[in-house]
Scaffold this motif. Structure first.
Motif, short mmCIF file in Angstrom:
data_model
loop_
_atom_site.label_atom_id
_atom_site.label_comp_id
_atom_site.label_asym_id
_atom_site.label_seq_id
_atom_site.Cartn_x
_atom_site.Cartn_y
_atom_site.Cartn_z
N ALA A 146 0.80 -1.29 -0.10
CA ALA A 146 0.02 -0.03 -0.10
C ALA A 146 0.77 1.24 0.00
O ALA A 146 0.75 2.09 -0.86
N TYR A 147 1.97 1.23 0.90
CA TYR A 147 2.83 2.39 0.73
C TYR A 147 3.51 2.57 -0.38
O TYR A 147 3.88 3.80 -0.94
N LEU A 148 3.81 1.22 -1.18
CA LEU A 148 4.63 1.34 -2.43
C LEU A 148 3.54 2.14 -3.32
O LEU A 148 4.03 3.07 -4.33
N PHE A 149 2.16 1.74 -3.36
CA PHE A 149 1.30 2.35 -4.18
C PHE A 149 1.29 3.91 -4.02
O PHE A 149 1.13 4.68 -5.10
N ASN A 150 1.06 4.34 -2.83
CA ASN A 150 1.10 5.72 -2.44
C ASN A 150 2.49 6.38 -3.08
O ASN A 150 2.13 7.60 -3.46
N ALA A 151 3.35 5.68 -2.79
CA ALA A 151 4.65 6.52 -3.33
C ALA A 151 4.58 6.41 -5.03
O ALA A 151 5.14 7.81 -5.40
N ILE A 152 4.12 5.49 -5.60
CA ILE A 152 4.01 5.56 -6.94
C ILE A 152 3.01 6.82 -7.39
O ILE A 152 3.25 7.64 -8.42
N PHE A 153 1.64 6.89 -6.59
CA PHE A 153 0.80 7.61 -7.16
C PHE A 153 1.20 9.14 -7.01
O PHE A 153 0.66 10.07 -7.42
N ASP A 154 2.25 9.52 -5.90
CA ASP A 154 2.71 10.66 -5.95
C ASP A 154 3.06 11.33 -7.27
O ASP A 154 3.11 12.42 -7.18
N ALA A 155 3.49 10.48 -8.05
CA ALA A 155 4.02 11.16 -9.52
C ALA A 155 2.83 11.68 -10.34
O ALA A 155 3.05 12.57 -11.06
N ALA A 156 1.52 11.48 -10.06
CA ALA A 156 0.37 11.94 -10.54
C ALA A 156 0.22 13.64 -10.06
O ALA A 156 -0.48 14.36 -10.89
N ARG A 157 1.03 14.12 -9.41
CA ARG A 157 0.93 15.52 -8.87
C ARG A 157 1.51 16.33 -10.31
O ARG A 157 1.33 17.59 -10.11
N TRP A 158 2.39 15.67 -10.99
CA TRP A 158 3.00 16.17 -12.24
C TRP A 158 2.39 15.89 -13.21
O TRP A 158 1.73 14.95 -13.67
N PRO A 159 2.04 17.14 -14.31
CA PRO A 159 1.57 16.78 -15.53
C PRO A 159 2.45 15.62 -16.29
O PRO A 159 3.53 15.57 -16.17
N SER A 160 1.46 14.73 -16.87
CA SER A 160 2.14 13.47 -17.43
C SER A 160 3.16 13.67 -18.52
O SER A 160 3.99 12.95 -18.89
N SER A 161 3.16 14.91 -19.30
CA SER A 161 4.01 15.17 -20.31
C SER A 161 5.21 15.43 -19.78
O SER A 161 6.31 15.55 -20.48
N VAL A 162 5.53 15.43 -18.53
CA VAL A 162 7.11 15.55 -17.95
C VAL A 162 7.82 14.29 -17.98
O VAL A 162 8.99 14.14 -18.23
N PHE A 163 6.99 13.13 -18.13
CA PHE A 163 7.61 11.93 -18.09
C PHE A 163 7.83 11.58 -19.67
O PHE A 163 6.94 11.91 -20.45
N ARG A 164 8.76 10.64 -19.87
CA ARG A 164 9.15 10.53 -21.14
C ARG A 164 9.54 8.92 -21.43
O ARG A 164 9.82 8.37 -20.26
N GLY A 165 9.24 8.52 -22.58
CA GLY A 165 9.89 7.02 -22.72
C GLY A 165 9.17 6.15 -21.96
O GLY A 165 7.68 5.99 -21.92
N PHE A 166 9.78 5.24 -21.23
CA PHE A 166 9.36 4.12 -20.52
C PHE A 166 8.34 4.64 -19.40
O PHE A 166 7.28 3.96 -19.45
N LEU A 167 8.76 5.69 -18.64
CA LEU A 167 7.82 6.08 -17.56
C LEU A 167 6.55 6.33 -18.01
O LEU A 167 5.46 6.14 -17.63
N ARG A 168 6.46 7.08 -19.19
CA ARG A 168 5.23 7.76 -19.83
C ARG A 168 4.30 6.53 -20.16
O ARG A 168 3.17 6.76 -20.07
N VAL A 169 4.83 5.46 -20.81
CA VAL A 169 4.20 4.22 -21.15
C VAL A 169 3.76 3.62 -19.67
O VAL A 169 2.27 3.39 -19.72
N VAL A 170 4.55 3.49 -18.89
CA VAL A 170 3.74 2.86 -17.60
C VAL A 170 2.97 3.65 -16.94
O VAL A 170 1.90 2.79 -16.56
N PHE A 171 3.08 4.97 -16.69
CA PHE A 171 2.10 5.95 -16.22
C PHE A 171 1.00 6.18 -17.04
O PHE A 171 -0.37 6.65 -16.68
N THR A 172 0.67 5.67 -18.28
CA THR A 172 -0.34 5.73 -19.04
C THR A 172 -1.21 4.61 -19.31
O THR A 172 -2.35 4.72 -19.11
#
Lengths: 262, 268
Positions: A181-207
């Motif tokens: 659960a903590y791990l998910f919270n930690a990953i969810f934290d990335a959602a506070r930034w606009p998704s176009s900040v992330f590129r390549g592999f991370l963008r695919v994962v977060f989409t």
């Protein structure tokens, strides 16, 4: 249906009574949620303090994403986190049997054991952030765009809930998973930034894998009138697939459950 | 003198037990370590911000070096005594520890320290990746500073442990010690340089951060490793760090003493 609505009412009243029981805690938590609302904007202000736009987003636009993130995280902390942490405890101790014996849908019971009141302040706080951003942008979102954004919010809540059900289902096999659960919270934290900040592999994962883009960036784009129709439809379809997958997994997990004592 | 002897004799065994536990619950342990995603997220954000031109003295590679160093320091200085303490106080299992002829905080410190080798197993590969991708230019070559870094890392762990112990011990006085810890972590995230390098803050924030303990738990060793400090400045700040660590340890001890006097185990 009516029965479940009444049941929900009862569960909420119990949670409120439980929270109000520890008065000092209750007040402290309220003060803390206000503090967090302000504190969370600090990184955003620092990053945009040095650059007017980042990955195609201005400060005010990114503030809208932040607003959606605040709303969603508040929902997560108010309604989803407390209940599902309680379930992990049930599974570990074997007391889930008592829940399963009750004459109502187990997934419903398990998802509504506990609510926290104060995080709901964050929903209002997120709305204020979004409103403030629009005032400074000097424009108002169109009614249609607001409707789309609201629909996306519901879908995002559904996806969040589904992810959680999946986490809980995993607990039937691996038992001690509260740190997942903590791990998910930690990953969810990335959602506070606009998704176009992330590129390549991370963008695919977060989409696609953990659809963070659809939870905060899409609603913000919808409000700004920039969201493409196919992205919105894709998000809707994805959310439904996610939810049914979660429900199916839950059913299988329950069937698999053998209680701690036996 | 006799008590010190007990500690010295018991400590290696306690460390061995701690390591065995860390290895036994390795899946959980690794998940815990993976929750440190924040530096990576911030790295991506700042890399996007610095795509066209550097920010201050930070280019993309400098940000990469900074946040990877943050990740390493965070892994190597991790402790969890605050959760353990509050749980034992709440569930009434603390008396078991109080009965032993060894201060419980010392026993906790052994448990927490014993996990360091496992953490290093993750941190060292990160360090290697860091060297390969960002190049040696972004790290200090000064042997004195490298040595200071190691000492500062120990100091940072001590600070982390001491403050966690203090907040955990608060659990004997109030119910919401973990809420206090949340607040502490919030302040830590901003004022230690964990979220954003302190250099990018306005001057007055940096001045405040230099006096508070947060920076010495993370930002200071990171800046040592990435070469952001002069020799003299590094040594002066090292002194400040250890002064804070000493004060925090004494504080933890005093609070513990007063706390155990008023503590009545629940259900005991």
């Amino acid at each position: 249906m009516l029965r479940y609505a009444r049941l929900l009412g009862v569960e909420m009243r119990v949670s409120l009574a439980l929270a109000a029981q520890y008065r000092a805690d209750f007040v402290l938590e309220g003060v803390m949620s206000l503090f967090w609302l302000g504190w969370n904007i600090v990184p955003l202000m620092v990053v945009f303090g040095v650059r007017p736009t980042i990955a195609g987003w201005s400060f005010n636009e990114a503030l809208i994403v932040m607003g959606w993130f605040t709303i969603l995280r508040s929902l997560l902390e108010a309604a989803i986190n407390p209940s599902l942490l309680a379930v992990v405890e049930h599974i570990r101790k074997g007391t889930l049997d008592f829940v399963l014996l009750k004459p109502a849908d187990a997934q419903f019971l398990v998802s509504t054991v506990r609510f926290e009141l104060w995080p709901l302040l964050g929903v209002a706080g997120g709305a204020v952030l979004i409103g403030d951003a629009f005032v400074r942008l000097g424009q108002a979102p169109q009614a249609l765009h607001v409707a789309v954004a609201a629909a996306l919010l519901l879908l995002a809540a559904l996806v969040l809930y589904s992810v959680w059900i999946l986490v809980i289902s995993a607990a039937f096999w691996v038992v001690r998973l509260d740190n997942l659960a903590y791990l998910f919270n930690a990953i969810f934290d990335a959602a506070r930034w606009p998704s176009s900040v992330f590129r390549g592999f991370l963008r695919v994962v977060f989409t696609f894998v953990i659809p963070l883009a659809m939870m905060t960036t899409y609603p913000a784009e919808a409000l700004l009138g920039r969201l493409r129709l196919q992205a919105a439809l894709g998000a809707g379809l994805g959310a439904l697939v996610f939810a049914s997958l979660a429900r199916l997994t839950w059913r299988r997990a329950i069937a698999h459950y053998t209680s701690a004592s036996s | 003198m006799n008590r010190l002897y007990t500690i010295v004799r018991a400590y290696p065994t306690l460390l061995r037990i701690g390591l065995a536990e860390a290895i036994a619950y390795r899946a959980e342990f690794i998940v815990w370590m993976l929750t440190t995603t924040l530096p990576l997220i911030m790295l991506v954000v700042f890399a996007a911000a610095a795509r066209e031109a550097p920010i201050g003295r930070f280019g993309q590679a400098d940000f990469a070096a900074y946040y990877l160093a943050t990740l390493i320091v965070r892994q190597m200085t991790g402790a969890w005594v605050v959760w353990e303490l509050t749980m034992e106080i709440r569930q009434g299992t603390l008396p078991l520890k109080l009965l032993r002829p060894l201060h419980p905080l010392i026993a906790y410190s052994a448990e927490n320290l014993a996990a360091i080798p496992m953490r290093a197993a993750i941190a060292v590969p990160i360090a290697v990746v860091m060297l390969i991708f960002t190049g040696r230019a972004h790290f200090t070559h000064d042997p004195l500073q490298l040595f200071t870094f190691l000492v500062a890392l120990c100091g940072a762990w001590l600070l982390q442990f001491a403050f966690m112990s203090i907040i955990g011990t608060l659990g004997m006085y109030i119910e919401s010690a973990l809420a206090v810890f949340d607040l502490w972590m919030g302040l830590f995230a901003v004022l230690s340089g964990y979220l954003v390098p302190l250099e990018l803050f306005p001057h007055w924030v940096q001045k405040v951060a230099n006096v508070l303990p947060f920076r010495y738990m993370l930002g200071f060793p990171v800046e040592l490793l990435t070469g952001g400090l002069t020799r003299g400045g590094a040594l002066r700040q090292l002194g400040l760090q250890w002064a804070w660590a000493g004060a925090a340890l004494l504080g933890a001890r005093a609070l513990w003493r007063a706390g155990t006097r008023r503590y009545e185990a629940y259900g005991g």
